[in-house]
Write a protein that holds these residues in place. Structure first.
Motif, short mmCIF file in Angstrom:
data_model
loop_
_atom_site.label_atom_id
_atom_site.label_comp_id
_atom_site.label_asym_id
_atom_site.label_seq_id
_atom_site.Cartn_x
_atom_site.Cartn_y
_atom_site.Cartn_z
N SER A 1 48.17 27.09 4.95
CA SER A 1 49.60 27.27 5.20
C SER A 1 49.80 27.68 6.66
CB SER A 1 50.18 28.34 4.26
OG SER A 1 49.73 29.62 4.63
N GLU A 2 51.04 27.97 7.01
CA GLU A 2 51.33 28.38 8.38
C GLU A 2 50.56 29.64 8.76
OE1 GLU A 2 53.23 27.08 10.82
OE2 GLU A 2 53.51 25.28 9.58
N LYS A 3 50.37 30.54 7.79
CA LYS A 3 49.78 31.83 8.11
C LYS A 3 48.36 32.02 7.57
CE LYS A 3 54.24 34.25 8.22
NZ LYS A 3 55.05 35.37 7.66
N PHE A 4 48.04 31.38 6.43
CA PHE A 4 46.82 31.75 5.71
C PHE A 4 45.68 30.76 5.88
CE2 PHE A 4 49.88 34.31 3.29
CZ PHE A 4 49.18 35.51 3.20
N THR A 5 44.48 31.32 5.98
CA THR A 5 43.24 30.55 5.92
C THR A 5 42.36 31.18 4.84
OG1 THR A 5 43.33 29.96 8.26
CG2 THR A 5 41.19 29.79 7.18
N ILE A 6 41.82 30.34 3.96
CA ILE A 6 40.90 30.80 2.92
C ILE A 6 39.47 30.64 3.44
CG2 ILE A 6 40.09 30.48 0.56
CD1 ILE A 6 42.92 31.35 0.54
N MET B 1 33.00 34.10 -8.36
CA MET B 1 33.55 35.18 -9.18
C MET B 1 34.60 34.66 -10.15
SD MET B 1 33.58 38.50 -6.72
CE MET B 1 34.55 37.89 -5.37
N ALA B 2 35.48 33.76 -9.72
CA ALA B 2 36.45 33.20 -10.68
C ALA B 2 37.36 32.19 -10.03
CB ALA B 2 37.31 34.31 -11.28
N PHE B 3 37.51 31.05 -10.69
CA PHE B 3 38.63 30.14 -10.48
C PHE B 3 38.77 29.57 -9.08
CE2 PHE B 3 39.57 33.24 -13.78
CZ PHE B 3 39.65 32.40 -14.88
N GLY B 4 37.65 29.23 -8.43
CA GLY B 4 37.73 28.44 -7.21
C GLY B 4 38.09 29.23 -5.96
N THR B 5 38.30 28.49 -4.87
CA THR B 5 38.51 29.10 -3.56
C THR B 5 39.97 29.23 -3.18
OG1 THR B 5 38.30 26.92 -2.55
CG2 THR B 5 36.32 28.27 -2.65
N GLY B 6 40.88 28.91 -4.06
CA GLY B 6 42.29 29.05 -3.74
C GLY B 6 42.86 27.89 -2.96
N THR B 7 42.15 26.75 -2.93
CA THR B 7 42.62 25.60 -2.17
C THR B 7 43.16 24.48 -3.05
OG1 THR B 7 40.37 24.68 -2.13
CG2 THR B 7 41.02 26.07 -0.27
N HIS B 8 43.27 24.71 -4.35
CA HIS B 8 43.89 23.71 -5.23
C HIS B 8 45.37 23.60 -4.88
CE1 HIS B 8 45.48 21.86 -8.92
NE2 HIS B 8 44.27 21.35 -9.03
N THR C 1 48.09 23.59 -6.52
CA THR C 1 49.00 24.52 -7.19
C THR C 1 48.96 25.90 -6.52
OG1 THR C 1 47.29 25.13 -8.81
CG2 THR C 1 48.78 23.34 -9.40
N THR C 2 47.77 26.31 -6.08
CA THR C 2 47.63 27.60 -5.41
C THR C 2 48.20 27.55 -4.00
OG1 THR C 2 45.58 27.91 -6.65
CG2 THR C 2 46.01 29.44 -4.85
N VAL C 3 47.93 26.47 -3.29
CA VAL C 3 48.45 26.30 -1.93
C VAL C 3 49.97 26.37 -1.93
CG1 VAL C 3 48.68 24.69 0.00
CG2 VAL C 3 46.45 25.00 -1.12
N MET C 4 50.61 25.66 -2.89
CA MET C 4 52.07 25.67 -2.97
C MET C 4 52.61 27.06 -3.27
SD MET C 4 53.14 22.04 -4.75
CE MET C 4 52.12 22.27 -6.22
N CYS C 5 51.91 27.81 -4.13
CA CYS C 5 52.32 29.17 -4.45
C CYS C 5 52.29 30.06 -3.21
CB CYS C 5 51.42 29.77 -5.53
SG CYS C 5 51.90 29.35 -7.21
N VAL D 1 53.67 20.20 -8.92
CA VAL D 1 55.00 20.69 -8.54
C VAL D 1 55.00 22.22 -8.60
CG1 VAL D 1 57.45 20.72 -9.15
CG2 VAL D 1 56.10 18.64 -9.51
N ALA D 2 55.66 22.83 -7.62
CA ALA D 2 55.96 24.26 -7.66
C ALA D 2 57.46 24.42 -7.49
CB ALA D 2 55.23 25.00 -6.55
N ILE D 3 58.02 25.38 -8.21
CA ILE D 3 59.46 25.59 -8.21
C ILE D 3 59.76 27.02 -7.78
CG2 ILE D 3 61.55 25.71 -9.63
CD1 ILE D 3 60.18 23.62 -11.48
N ILE D 4 60.69 27.16 -6.83
CA ILE D 4 61.20 28.47 -6.46
C ILE D 4 62.60 28.61 -7.06
CG2 ILE D 4 61.73 30.08 -4.59
CD1 ILE D 4 59.93 28.47 -2.77
N ALA D 5 62.78 29.63 -7.90
CA ALA D 5 64.05 29.83 -8.57
C ALA D 5 64.59 31.23 -8.29
CB ALA D 5 63.91 29.63 -10.08
N LYS D 6 65.91 31.35 -8.17
CA LYS D 6 66.55 32.63 -7.89
C LYS D 6 67.27 33.14 -9.12
CE LYS D 6 69.94 34.75 -4.76
NZ LYS D 6 70.88 34.48 -3.64
N ARG D 7 67.06 34.41 -9.44
CA ARG D 7 67.75 35.03 -10.59
C ARG D 7 69.21 35.25 -10.23
NH1 ARG D 7 70.05 36.99 -14.53
NH2 ARG D 7 69.29 38.69 -15.83
N VAL D 8 70.10 34.63 -10.98
CA VAL D 8 71.52 34.71 -10.68
C VAL D 8 72.05 36.09 -11.09
CG1 VAL D 8 73.79 33.71 -11.18
CG2 VAL D 8 71.76 32.23 -11.02
#
Length: 313
Positions: A124-129, A152-159, A161-165, A306-313
Motif C-alpha cells: 500500500s502507500e504506507k505499508f511493506t510486509i 505461525m499462521a495464515f500467510g504473509t498478509g499479501t493476499h 483480501t488482506t491488501v484491500m483491508c 471485493v472489499a467494502i467500506i461501509a458507514k454506520r448511519v
C-alpha cells in the motif's frame, strides 16, 4: 523429522477457506501456487521482485500446499481435511478439481520449499510486509514495516483480501480510534491499525491457534501495548457503540450472518470494512449491510476479490 506435503488443486475462491482448514488440522504454514502470479505486473522499486518458475505453477486453478508431520495420525488427519474441503460445496464455494496429492519431504527441504515464496512486498502507500528472516531497508522515512512469520499462521498478509483491508484501514483509521479486528488470523490487520494510530485494538478469532500466532506477531511488531487478542465468536458479548472501526477479512457467508451485530457495536458514523468477498457475492453483502443500517461508501476490487467500506448511519 519427516514431513508430508499435502497438495490440493482447487480454485481461487476456495483458497481462503481451504487454508483455514489446513491450519486447523495443524499445518505450520501454507503455500499458494497461483498462475496469476506469473503474469501479474509489479513495480520493482522495492526489491521484492524475483524470477518465478512456471513449472512450479498449475496451468489452471490454484494449488494450496501444506506441511504436516509424518506420524501415526497422518492418515486420519488427511481424511478429515478431505471431508472438510468437500463440505465447502454446501456453502456454494467452488472447489474446482479438488485433486489431493501427498508426498514426503525432510525438514530441511520443507523449510526451503515454503520460505522461497516469501519476500518483502510493498502492499500500500504506507505499508511493506517483511518476512522475519529477510533483511529490508525502508525506502522512505514514513514507510511502515510489518514483520510476519508465515509459519505461525495464515500467510504473509499479501493476499488481495488482506491488501484491500489494509488499504481501507489507511482511509478509515484516525489517531485515538478504537478498532475491532474480527477473524484476526495472523494479526496483520490489528498491527496495521495500531501503526496507523489506533489507541485500542481488539483482535478476535475463534481459532485458538490463530490467537496464539497473532499474539506472537503483535509482540514482534511492538504494538502489544495497544492490541489485545482473545478467542471469541465474531462479536458475541461485545458492548454496544464500542468501536470506531470494525474490520473483518472472512468469508461472505460469515459476514452475512453478523451485519446486525456490527451495526450494534460500531459507533454511529463509524466504519465497517468487510473483505474476503468474491465478486459473485458482492451485491448480497451490500444488501445485508444496507438493511442493517449502513451506507456503502466505497467498493475496492482486486483480482476476483471485493472489499467494502461501509458507514454506520
Amino acid at each position: 523429522m519427516k514431513w508430508s506435503e499435502l497438495s490440493i488443486h482447487t480454485t481461487n475462491e476456495a483458497v481462503e477457506p481451504i487454508s483455514h482448514i489446513l491450519h486447523e488440522a495443524g499445518a505450520s504454514g501454507v503455500v499458494i501456487e497461483d498462475p496469476f502470479e506469473l503474469t501479474k505486473e509489479r513495480e520493482d522499486q522495492f526489491g521484492e521482485i524475483y524470477q518465478l518458475n512456471p513449472d512450479d505453477y498449475p496451468e489452471e486453478g490454484v494449488i494450496v500446499k501444506a506441511y504436516l508431520p509424518v506420524n501415526s495420525f497422518l492418515g486420519e488427519t488427511v481424511d478429515a481435511i478431505k471431508e472438510s474441503v468437500n463440505s465447502l460445496i454446501v456453502h456454494n464455494i467452488d472447489i474446482g478439481l479438488n485433486k489431493v496429492t501427498i508426498s514426503e519431504v525432510n525438514e530441511e527441504e520443507w523449510a526451503t520449499a515454503w520460505k522461497k515464496y516469501y519476500h518483502p512486498v510493498k502492499i500500500s502507500e504506507k505499508f511493506t510486509i517483511v518476512p522475519t528472516w529477510e533483511i529490508y531497508t525502508p525506502v522512505s522515512s514514513d514507510e511502515l514495516i510489518i514483520e510476519l512469520d508465515p509459519g505461525m499462521a495464515f500467510g504473509t498478509g499479501t493476499h488481495p483480501t488482506t491488501v484491500m483491508c489494509i488499504q481501507a484501514l489507511e482511509k478509515s483509521v484516525r489517531p485515538g480510534d478504537r478498532v475491532i479486528d474480527v477473524g484476526t488470523g495472523s494479526g496483520v490487520l490489528s498491527i496495521a491499525a495500531a501503526m496507523l494510530g489506533a489507541e485500542d485494538v481488539r483482535a478476535f478469532d475463534l481459532d485458538e491457534i490463530a490467537v496464539t500466532s497473532a499474539r506472537l506477531n503483535i509482540k514482534l511488531n511492538k504494538v502489544n501495548d495497544k492490541v489485545t487478542t482473545s478467542q471469541n465468536n465474531l462479536l458475541d458479548g461485545v458492548e454496544e457503540n464500542s468501536a470506531d472501526v470494525i474490520v473483518a477479512n472472512i468469508l461472505a457467508e460469515v459476514i452475512l450472518r453478523f451485519t446486525d451485530d456490527v451495526a450494534r457495536v460500531v459507533k454511529p458514523g463509524g466504519s465497517f470494512i468487510a473483505s474476503g468477498i468474491i465478486q459473485q457475492k458482492k451485491d448480497m453483502v451490500k444488501e445485508a449491510l444496507i438493511s442493517s443500517g449502513f451506507e456503502i461508501t466505497e467498493t475496492i476490487l482486486m483480482e476476483d476479490w471485493v472489499a467494502i467500506i461501509a458507514k454506520r448511519v
